[in-house]
Write a protein that holds these residues in place. Structure first.
Motif, PDB file in Angstrom:
ATOM      1  N   ALA A 127       0.529   7.811   1.131  1.00 14.46           N
ATOM      2  CA  ALA A 127      -0.027   6.537   1.579  1.00 14.46           C
ATOM      3  C   ALA A 127      -0.652   6.676   2.965  1.00 14.46           C
ATOM      4  O   ALA A 127      -1.783   6.215   3.210  1.00 14.46           O
ATOM      5  CB  ALA A 127       1.054   5.465   1.594  1.00 14.46           C
ATOM      6  N   PHE A 128       0.061   7.297   3.885  1.00 14.57           N
ATOM      7  CA  PHE A 128      -0.463   7.468   5.245  1.00 14.57           C
ATOM      8  C   PHE A 128      -1.718   8.340   5.242  1.00 14.57           C
ATOM      9  O   PHE A 128      -2.691   8.068   5.964  1.00 14.57           O
ATOM     10  CB  PHE A 128       0.601   8.099   6.147  1.00 14.57           C
TER      11      PHE A 128
ATOM     12  N   PHE B  67       0.832  -1.203   0.000  1.00 11.64           N
ATOM     13  CA  PHE B  67       0.000   0.000   0.000  1.00 11.64           C
ATOM     14  C   PHE B  67       0.867   1.254   0.000  1.00 11.64           C
ATOM     15  O   PHE B  67       0.565   2.237  -0.687  1.00 11.64           O
ATOM     16  CB  PHE B  67      -0.935  -0.008   1.204  1.00 11.64           C
ATOM     17  N   THR B  68       1.948   1.207   0.759  1.00 17.27           N
ATOM     18  CA  THR B  68       2.872   2.344   0.758  1.00 17.27           C
ATOM     19  C   THR B  68       3.558   2.481  -0.593  1.00 17.27           C
ATOM     20  O   THR B  68       3.675   3.578  -1.147  1.00 17.27           O
ATOM     21  CB  THR B  68       3.921   2.181   1.869  1.00 17.27           C
TER      22      THR B  68
ATOM     23  N   THR C  72      -6.121   4.134  13.271  1.00 15.51           N
ATOM     24  CA  THR C  72      -5.572   3.042  12.484  1.00 15.51           C
ATOM     25  C   THR C  72      -4.130   2.725  12.880  1.00 15.51           C
ATOM     26  O   THR C  72      -3.502   3.443  13.661  1.00 15.51           O
ATOM     27  CB  THR C  72      -5.625   3.386  10.975  1.00 15.51           C
ATOM     28  N   THR C  73      -3.592   1.640  12.326  1.00 16.07           N
ATOM     29  CA  THR C  73      -2.193   1.248  12.542  1.00 16.07           C
ATOM     30  C   THR C  73      -1.414   1.485  11.258  1.00 16.07           C
ATOM     31  O   THR C  73      -1.764   0.937  10.202  1.00 16.07           O
ATOM     32  CB  THR C  73      -2.087  -0.237  12.939  1.00 16.07           C
ATOM     33  N   LEU C  74      -0.390   2.287  11.327  1.00 15.19           N
ATOM     34  CA  LEU C  74       0.431   2.601  10.158  1.00 15.19           C
ATOM     35  C   LEU C  74       1.725   1.792  10.182  1.00 15.19           C
ATOM     36  O   LEU C  74       2.393   1.714  11.213  1.00 15.19           O
ATOM     37  CB  LEU C  74       0.744   4.094  10.123  1.00 15.19           C
ATOM     38  N   LEU C  75       2.053   1.200   9.052  1.00 15.48           N
ATOM     39  CA  LEU C  75       3.276   0.402   8.903  1.00 15.48           C
ATOM     40  C   LEU C  75       4.430   1.349   8.604  1.00 15.48           C
ATOM     41  O   LEU C  75       4.419   2.055   7.585  1.00 15.48           O
ATOM     42  CB  LEU C  75       3.082  -0.602   7.764  1.00 15.48           C
ATOM     43  N   VAL C  76       5.447   1.385   9.473  1.00 14.98           N
ATOM     44  CA  VAL C  76       6.450   2.459   9.401  1.00 14.98           C
ATOM     45  C   VAL C  76       7.845   2.017   8.966  1.00 14.98           C
ATOM     46  O   VAL C  76       8.789   2.813   9.059  1.00 14.98           O
ATOM     47  CB  VAL C  76       6.542   3.183  10.764  1.00 14.98           C
ATOM     48  N   ASP C  77       7.993   0.792   8.475  1.00 22.40           N
ATOM     49  CA  ASP C  77       9.355   0.370   8.124  1.00 22.40           C
ATOM     50  C   ASP C  77       9.523   0.077   6.636  1.00 22.40           C
ATOM     51  O   ASP C  77      10.423  -0.674   6.257  1.00 22.40           O
ATOM     52  CB  ASP C  77       9.770  -0.849   8.960  1.00 22.40           C
ATOM     53  N   THR C  78       8.709   0.687   5.776  1.00 21.14           N
ATOM     54  CA  THR C  78       8.900   0.500   4.336  1.00 21.14           C
ATOM     55  C   THR C  78      10.197   1.177   3.886  1.00 21.14           C
ATOM     56  O   THR C  78      10.949   0.635   3.065  1.00 21.14           O
ATOM     57  CB  THR C  78       7.717   1.077   3.552  1.00 21.14           C
TER      58      THR C  78
END
Length: 442
Positions: free
Chosen positions: A221-222, A211-212, A233-239
């Motif tokens: 994306a965020f 998604f990012t 929501t929960t954001l994925l932060v290690d892309t």
């Protein structure tokens, strides 16, 4: 959420061909010999626990009840057996009318077990009992292995919630069963929607790295995710760069940001840095969720880290190194003839190499000391001693072919929690060891 209200929302298909061919050929031979109708008793047990494990967990009992109830041969199945010449016509006619009409007793789901614990006993005619061997073992061996791994992970996690995320790491049907077993063992939710639909287990999930990568920038994306799913929501932060992602996430969602997820790197170090950064940015209520090939040992190593929840996949659905519980289904008693009142006589296998069995139908009890701590797994034949009646472990599951022990999944989950509480403290040690309770025979 009470999962029991959603235990059976869909029709369970026939389980009759979830078996090995020799079960059917044994029935054919027994029908010809006139012994198929002899009353028999089979017991399910594990000769030993997986190496290093201190206890096992009974899981899959509810699925066994479904499987027994739906073990019926339809015309297509009978046609398949006929076309392959698996069994003869008299046997096909017998199978066409097959319904299990016997009794099943066993340890209730969520209970712990030890070497030789008689976790399930199936009684009826030889023919109707032997047909269930493969499907019963298939369910109990898989689900109990996953539940045992889940239990160890839940112990390591303490009060922090665990999310089951293993659907993509196993067979699609096994994934649903694994999610159910993980919930019994202490997990709080799953990413698998089929498990949520089938068993009412709470489901969670927001986004992946794709998604990012879809968007021109991480900020885009965020922004899209927060606008769609809300600030909680929960954001994925290690892309890309974690520190930049955390700062961007808080700028977009504000201090109301629900959580950030970390899926790579030195989780202990990164979690501390992210917690410090979140606090400095004013997002003190934002939680940290970690994933990335976790097992019970990795979870235990993060006990001192500022982590709020764990997501576990591969190691969970594969039993954390022990994908089967090695349970067996053995005849322990049979009648000498087919008359309805013929008494059961003990029978036993006398094989070499540790594969012998103990004859006779067995009771099981777990006495406690003065402080309420379990002392031993006591197994015996004959009448159950009066002094052990209150700590007897087996309960009725099926009577006359009808399930009598359906229960909410939360009941099994709570039972497992209580069963751990009465074991000696060493039961929850993750280091390899012997079973925490000795097995005593009477």
């Amino acid at each position: 959420m009470n999962t029991g209200d959603l235990e059976l929302p869909v029709t369970v298909p026939s389980t009759a061909l979830f078996t090995d061919q020799y079960e059917l050929t044994m029935v054919q031979a027994a029908l010809r010999a006139g012994t198929a109708g002899r009353r028999s008793a089979f017991e399910v047990f594990a000769r030993k626990l997986p190496e290093g494990r201190r206890y096992g967990v009974v899981a899959g009992t509810g699925r066994v009840l479904d499987a027994v109830e739906n073990f019926r041969f339809d015309e297509r199945m009978l046609g398949f057996l006929r076309s392959r010449g698996v069994v003869d016509e008299p046997t096909l006619e017998w199978l066409a009318g097959y319904r299990f009409r016997g009794d099943i007793d066993g340890y209730p789901e969520g209970e712990v077990y030890f070497p030789e614990s008689p976790v399930m006993r199936v009684e009826g005619t030889f023919a109707e009992c032997v047909l269930l061997e493969t499907v019963v073992l298939s369910i109990l061996n898989h689900d109990s292995a996953v539940a045992a791994a889940a239990s160890r992970m839940a112990v390591a996690a303490g009060d922090r919630p665990l999310v089951e995320m293993g659907a993509r790491r196993t067979h699609e049907l096994a994934a649903v069963a694994a999610s159910r077993a993980a919930y019994v063992g202490g997990f709080s939710s799953t990413s698998d929607l089929a498990a949520g639909f089938r068993y009412g287990i709470p489901t969670v999930g927001t986004s992946a790295h794709a998604f990012t990568l879809l968007h021109d920038t991480e900020r885009d994306a965020f922004t899209a995710q927060v606008e769609s799913l809300g600030r909680g929501t929960t954001l994925l932060v290690d892309t890309y760069d974690v520190a930049t992602a955390v700062r961007t996430a808080v700028e977009i969602a504000g201090p109301e940001l629900g959580a950030v997820r970390i899926d790579s790197g030195d989780l202990l170090l990164v979690a501390h840095r992210v917690r410090q950064q979140l606090d400095e940015l004013g997002a003190k209520g934002t939680r940290i969720v970690v994933t990335s090939d976790l097992d019970e040992y990795a979870i235990a190593s993060l006990a001192a880290a500022p982590v709020d929840a764990y997501g576990v996949g591969t190691r969970l659905v594969t039993g954390s190194g022990h994908p089967t519980s090695s349970m067996v289904y053995k005849m322990v008693a049979r009648a000498e003839d087919t008359s309805p009142g013929a008494p059961l006589r003990p029978v036993a296998k006398r094989s070499l190499g540790g594969k012998s069995t103990l004859g006779g139908t067995k009771w099981a009890a777990r006495p406690r000391d003065e402080e309420g701590v379990a002392e031993a797994e006591v197994i015996g034949t004959g009448p159950l001693p009066e002094e052990l009646a209150e700590v007897s472990l087996q309960v009725p599951l099926v009577r006359g072919g009808e399930p009598v022990a359906r229960e909410p999944l939360d009941t099994a989950r709570e039972r497992h929690r209580r069963s751990l509480e009465i074991l000696p403290m060493s039961a929850t040690q993750l280091s390899d060891g012997e079973p925490v309770l000795p097995t005593e025979h009477r």
